[in-house]
Each structure stands twice: as C-alpha cells, then as structure tokens.
Design an enzyme around this catalytic site. Structure first.
Site, mmCIF file in Angstrom:
data_model
loop_
_atom_site.group_PDB
_atom_site.id
_atom_site.type_symbol
_atom_site.label_atom_id
_atom_site.label_comp_id
_atom_site.label_asym_id
_atom_site.label_seq_id
_atom_site.Cartn_x
_atom_site.Cartn_y
_atom_site.Cartn_z
ATOM 1 N NE ARG A 233 -4.294 1.671 2.105
ATOM 2 C CZ ARG A 233 -4.671 2.830 3.364
ATOM 3 N NH1 ARG A 233 -4.202 2.471 4.450
ATOM 4 N NH2 ARG A 233 -5.712 3.690 3.185
ATOM 5 C CG HIS B 168 -1.346 5.199 -0.167
ATOM 6 N ND1 HIS B 168 -2.294 5.810 1.169
ATOM 7 C CD2 HIS B 168 -3.032 4.584 -0.120
ATOM 8 C CE1 HIS B 168 -3.411 5.297 1.699
ATOM 9 N NE2 HIS B 168 -3.816 4.137 -0.019
ATOM 10 C CG ASN C 108 -1.545 8.165 3.460
ATOM 11 O OD1 ASN C 108 -1.811 7.096 3.796
ATOM 12 N ND2 ASN C 108 -0.882 9.134 2.916
ATOM 13 C CG HIS D 194 -7.828 -3.903 -0.759
ATOM 14 N ND1 HIS D 194 -8.666 -2.408 -1.362
ATOM 15 C CD2 HIS D 194 -7.072 -3.342 -1.362
ATOM 16 C CE1 HIS D 194 -8.765 -1.926 -1.231
ATOM 17 N NE2 HIS D 194 -7.475 -1.662 -1.561
HETATM 18 C C1 HEM Z 1 -9.451 1.616 -5.723
HETATM 19 C C2 HEM Z 1 -9.299 2.493 -4.965
HETATM 20 C C3 HEM Z 1 -9.335 2.037 -2.765
HETATM 21 C C4 HEM Z 1 -9.724 2.495 -2.202
HETATM 22 C C5 HEM Z 1 -10.695 2.999 -2.315
HETATM 23 C C6 HEM Z 1 -8.583 2.210 -1.132
HETATM 24 C C7 HEM Z 1 -9.046 1.867 -0.268
HETATM 25 C C8 HEM Z 1 -8.776 1.187 1.004
HETATM 26 C C9 HEM Z 1 -8.592 1.292 2.482
HETATM 27 C C10 HEM Z 1 -10.279 2.199 2.969
HETATM 28 C C11 HEM Z 1 -7.812 0.140 3.063
HETATM 29 C C12 HEM Z 1 -7.984 -0.070 5.126
HETATM 30 C C13 HEM Z 1 -7.356 1.248 5.246
HETATM 31 C C14 HEM Z 1 -7.597 1.401 7.352
HETATM 32 O O1 HEM Z 1 -8.917 0.871 7.188
HETATM 33 O O2 HEM Z 1 -6.734 2.014 7.855
HETATM 34 C C15 HEM Z 1 -7.700 -0.009 2.661
HETATM 35 C C16 HEM Z 1 -6.194 -0.538 2.356
HETATM 36 C C17 HEM Z 1 -5.149 -1.458 1.665
HETATM 37 N N1 HEM Z 1 -5.406 -1.207 0.322
HETATM 38 FE FE1 HEM Z 1 -6.472 -0.169 -0.129
HETATM 39 N N2 HEM Z 1 -7.632 1.038 -1.991
HETATM 40 C C18 HEM Z 1 -7.713 0.986 -3.082
HETATM 41 C C19 HEM Z 1 -6.853 0.386 -4.203
HETATM 42 C C20 HEM Z 1 -5.397 -0.143 -3.254
HETATM 43 C C21 HEM Z 1 -4.762 -0.667 -4.171
HETATM 44 C C22 HEM Z 1 -4.224 0.404 -5.821
HETATM 45 C C23 HEM Z 1 -3.617 -1.168 -3.130
HETATM 46 C C24 HEM Z 1 -2.661 -1.257 -4.254
HETATM 47 C C25 HEM Z 1 -1.613 -1.962 -5.304
HETATM 48 C C26 HEM Z 1 -4.423 -0.704 -2.544
HETATM 49 C C27 HEM Z 1 -3.443 -2.262 -1.337
HETATM 50 C C28 HEM Z 1 -3.982 -1.779 -0.120
HETATM 51 C C29 HEM Z 1 -3.483 -2.576 0.900
HETATM 52 C C30 HEM Z 1 -2.654 -3.967 0.505
HETATM 53 C C31 HEM Z 1 -3.845 -2.640 2.292
HETATM 54 C C32 HEM Z 1 -4.262 -2.959 3.174
HETATM 55 C C33 HEM Z 1 -2.880 -2.267 4.439
HETATM 56 C C34 HEM Z 1 -2.451 -2.955 5.810
HETATM 57 O O3 HEM Z 1 -3.392 -3.607 5.858
HETATM 58 O O4 HEM Z 1 -1.761 -2.290 6.218
HETATM 59 N N3 HEM Z 1 -5.732 -0.488 -2.513
HETATM 60 N N4 HEM Z 1 -7.039 -0.109 1.145
#
Ligand code: HEM
Ligand SMILES: *[C@@H]1O[C@H](CO)[C@@H](O)[C@H](O)[C@H]1NC(C)=O
Ligand SMILES: *[C@@H]1O[C@H](CO)[C@@H](O)[C@H](O)[C@H]1NC(C)=O
Ligand SMILES: *[C@@H]1O[C@H](CO)[C@@H](O)[C@H](O)[C@H]1NC(C)=O
Ligand SMILES: *[C@@H]1O[C@H](CO)[C@@H](O)[C@H](O)[C@H]1NC(C)=O
Ligand SMILES: *[C@@H]1O[C@H](CO)[C@@H](O)[C@H](O)[C@H]1NC(C)=O
Length: 343
Positions: free
Chosen positions: A67, A71, A99, A199
């Site tokens: 992530r 970002h 973030n 995800h």
């Molecule tokens: C398409 C739009 C996207 C939205 C709206 C989105 C939104 C989110 C949200 C809301 C979370 C949870 C954050 C939290 O609760 O603290 C999350 C986690 C995550 N996102 Fe996305 N995301 C998107 C795309 C992506 C992309 C493109 C990637 C990587 C290529 C990605 C990788 C991740 C990962 C790996 C997590 C888990 C991180 C952790 O456990 O520390 N996301 N995302």
C-alpha cells in the site's frame, strides 16, 4: 488474456518482455531494471531479506508495504514524498485522511534503508525502495512470478498533504469516481481492477466498515451486511482498544494473508469489504469481465497485477539530477547552512 493456460515460465518470460517493451515508451529518461547493477547489486538480496524478516514477524507488513508504494505514487508521482515527516516547511502526507492511523510499516522501510546505506551509501532512493519492497512483499505473500522492478527514481525535497487528500481514492467512491481517479494518473479500468486485487491481503479498520460499508446501505448484500455488523465488526462503541490502537478486520476474510484470487471471488458473492471494492463487480461494464477473469485465472491476475504495478511505478518519477537520494527516508537531506554558503 490467453496466458491462462501457459506455464509459469512462459508467463515470467512474457512479463519480462512486455515490461521491457513498456519501459521504452516515451522518449525521456526512463526507469530501468539494471539501474543498480553496478552501484548496488546487493539491493535484491538485502531488500528480500529485510522484507522476509518483517513479514515473518507480522504477516500484515507485506500488505502495508504494497500500500505504501501506491500511496506514494498517486500523490505527485513515485518520489518517496509519503515517507517524509513534518518539517517547518510542510505537513507530512502521513496525516492525510487515507494515511492517518492507517499507513504503516514505515519502520520496515527505515530498516531497509539503513541496510542499504551500510552496503551502498547514498545510492538507493527511498522511492525505489518502496517499489522493490512492494514487489518483494507481494511475492512473500504468494504472488508469482517475481516480476522485474524498474529503478532510477529520485526522492522529493517536499511533501503535500493537500495533494494526498485530493488524489488518494476514498472507500465511498463510485465506479465513475474510481475510474477518474485512476485516469488522473494515466491508469485505466483494467489497472483499477487488477491493482484493487491488492486487497486480497491486509486489514481494514472496523471504524471504516461501519462508516462506509454499513452506513447509507452502501453494502447492498443484506446478509453479508448483517454478518459484518454482528460478527466481524460488532460493537460500534469499541473501535479502539484501550491502548488507542484501532480494531481491524481482514480485507479478504477467506485467506487474509495470502496473495490469491479470493478477493475477486468475494466480490462475485457480494462480499466486498468496502464499497469501492464491491462496486468493481456491481457496476455494469467491462469491469465485470475483468473481475470474472481474475477470480478464476490466477495467472492472468498475477500477470496483470505485475504489469499495472510497473505502470503505477512509472507515474511521474523524479529522474537524473532532479530531487535527491535521501539519506534518511523520513527527512530531506540537510542543506548547506546559509553561513557556510556565504563564506
Ligand atoms: C481503488 C481505490 C482504493 C481504495 C478506495 C482503497 C481503500 C482502502 C482502505 C479504506 C483500506 C483500509 C485502511 C484502514 O482501514 O486503515 C485499504 C487498505 C489497503 N489497501 Fe487499498 N484502496 C484502493 C486501492 C488500492 C490499491 C491500488 C492498492 C495497491 C496496489 C491497495 C492496497 C491496499 C492494501 C495492501 C491494504 C491493507 C494495508 C494494511 O493492512 O496495512 N489499495 N485500502
Ligand atoms: C505533524 O503536523 C500535523 C499537522 O499540523 C500535526 O497534527 C501532527 O501532530 C504533527 N506530527 C508531529 C509528530 O509533530
Ligand atoms: C464520502 O465520504 C466522505 C467522508 O469521508 C463524505 O464527505 C462524502 O460526502 C462521501 N461521498 C459520498 C458520495 O457519499
Ligand atoms: C482528478 O483530477 C482533477 C484535477 O486535478 C481533480 O479535480 C479531481 O478531483 C480528480 N478526480 C478524482 C476522482 O480523484
Ligand atoms: C447493526 O446492528 C445493530 C444492533 O444489532 C442494529 O441496531 C443496526 O441497525 C445494525 N446496522 C446495520 C447497518 O445493519
Ligand atoms: C460487545 O460489547 C459488550 C460490552 O462491552 C460485550 O459484553 C459483548 O460481549 C460484546 N459483543 C461482542 C460480539 O463482541
């Protein structure tokens, strides 16, 4: 999408050829796979070892590092700006909506940087560390094959919390908004569907599940909504632990730490965790064909995830003598003091 029946070797070759071809698009200085071959050939073994150690310690670190690269790249390009802490000149992007209390594993990036500075001082940029740490993390979690990482990015001297708030997508974005958000950084619908597959690993705060998935009936599968409400994220008053840390759940409830295709299978059952996930399946269009393909063809998903990640890693990098190679990913290099400059 015919690669589904080919073996891994063929796919590996295909990834390399396609990506080498991609790198020659555009006339300007381009990122290359051999950038550190002379100056820091140890980069591969050092980063792999540090990532492996961090993921063994806590599986979630793999997701968190995947992530971080995303970002970083979506906010004024892949320039390491996300890693900078507050200075007197700017507020860190770490405090942006997407973030704060969320982006993590900065400590792992610092360990990687320290190990690289010891082996090859002042050579590897923090922006490049994010690119290779993201790849090694996904591989550590199950992504095959080992796709090539392109290097040559330099680090920004500044950061922008306003840009982070403007350009990082929100969990309640509609499909049209997601599409526009990605198009803003030259990524298309296929990239959107493939990259969202990240995800398949990682966590989400229950606070967000309640705020977005349970609010305004944004999650339309009522059976799954009840399950989230009663079993996965019960007790709305308890979003934080006594120590202040947020209660989280898995983004892929089936195989939380495995980089696989269950994310897409979940979407097809109406079991996307956040609205921006479920809309990739629920919106009518070519997106549904991509979701179906990735759900059942891991080879296609892995291939496209690699291609789209390389493409994302190419978003307006600083190159040549732009920016700098930061010594500490958290702060810009010290500038020569005015007194010395005057002498
Ligand atoms: C398409 C739009 C996207 C939205 C709206 C989105 C939104 C989110 C949200 C809301 C979370 C949870 C954050 C939290 O609760 O603290 C999350 C986690 C995550 N996102 Fe996305 N995301 C998107 C795309 C992506 C992309 C493109 C990637 C990587 C290529 C990605 C990788 C991740 C990962 C790996 C997590 C888990 C991180 C952790 O456990 O520390 N996301 N995302
Ligand atoms: C960084 O700046 C933000 C915004 O002013 C502030 O909320 C935060 O506490 C600061 N962080 C540190 C570690 O000083
Ligand atoms: C999305 O959520 C934000 C709060 O984070 C809110 O301000 C905005 O109005 C919401 N947008 C939609 C379309 O619901
Ligand atoms: C796309 O970029 C424009 C111009 O910078 C911005 O105003 C808009 O909010 C962006 N759209 C999305 C959905 O992020
Ligand atoms: C969640 O459960 C609570 C308590 O059972 C109930 O009052 C609330 O309406 C439920 N919310 C949703 C969105 O189902
Ligand atoms: C919800 O919180 C109450 C009070 O803290 C507790 O007794 C109950 O067991 C919790 N329910 C669940 C499902 O965690």
């Amino acid at each position: 999408m015919d690669t589904s029946r080919d073996g891994g070797l063929m796919v590996g070759l295909c990834v390399t050829v396609t990506l080498l071809a991609m790198s020659s698009i555009g006339g300007e200085a381009a990122l290359t796979t051999n950038f550190y071959d002379d100056s820091c050939p140890q980069i591969y073994s050092i980063v792999k070892a540090e990532v492996r150690k961090a993921v063994a310690k806590e599986a979630r670190n793999a997701a968190s590092m995947v992530r971080l690269h995303f970002h970083d790249c979506f906010v004024n390009g892949c320039d390491g700006s996300l890693l900078l802490d507050n200075t007197t000149d700017f507020t860190s992007e770490k405090y942006a909506r997407a973030n704060i209390n969320s982006a993590r594993a900065f400590d792992v990036i610092d360990s990687i940087k320290a190990a690289l500075e010891a082996a090859c001082p002042q050579t590897v940029s923090c922006a490049d560390i994010l690119a290779i740490a993201s790849r090694d993390s996904a591989v550590e979690a199950g992504l095959v094959p080992h796709y090539p990482v392109f290097f040559g990015r330099r680090d920004s001297l500044t950061a922008s919390i306003d840009a982070a708030n403007a350009f990082l997508p929100s969990p309640n974005f509609t499909y049209a908004e997601l599409k526009e958000n990605f198009a803003n950084v030259t990524l298309n619908e296929l990239d959107l569907i493939a990259l969202s597959g990240a995800h398949t690993i990682g966590r989400v705060k229950c606070l967000l599940i309640r705020l977005f998935s349970l609010k305004d009936n944004l999650q339309t599968n009522t059976g799954f909504r009840d399950f989230l409400n009663k079993t996965i994220c019960p007790n709305g008053t308890q979003d934080q632990q006594p120590d202040g840390s947020f209660i989280v759940t898995d983004l892929d409830l089936r195989t939380p730490d495995k980089f696989d295709t269950n994310y897409y299978k979940n979407l097809r059952k109406g079991e996307g965790m956040i609205p921006s996930d479920q809309t990739l399946q629920d919106t009518r269009g070519i997106n549904q064909a991509f979701v179906a393909d990735f759900a059942f063809n891991p080879v296609n998903f892995f291939f496209q995830f690699a291609v789209s990640t390389i493409k994302m890693g190419n978003i307006s990098p600083l190159e040549g003598d732009e920016g700098e190679i930061r010594l500490d990913c958290k702060k810009p290099n010290p500038t020569v003091s005015p007194r010395i400059a005057i002498q």
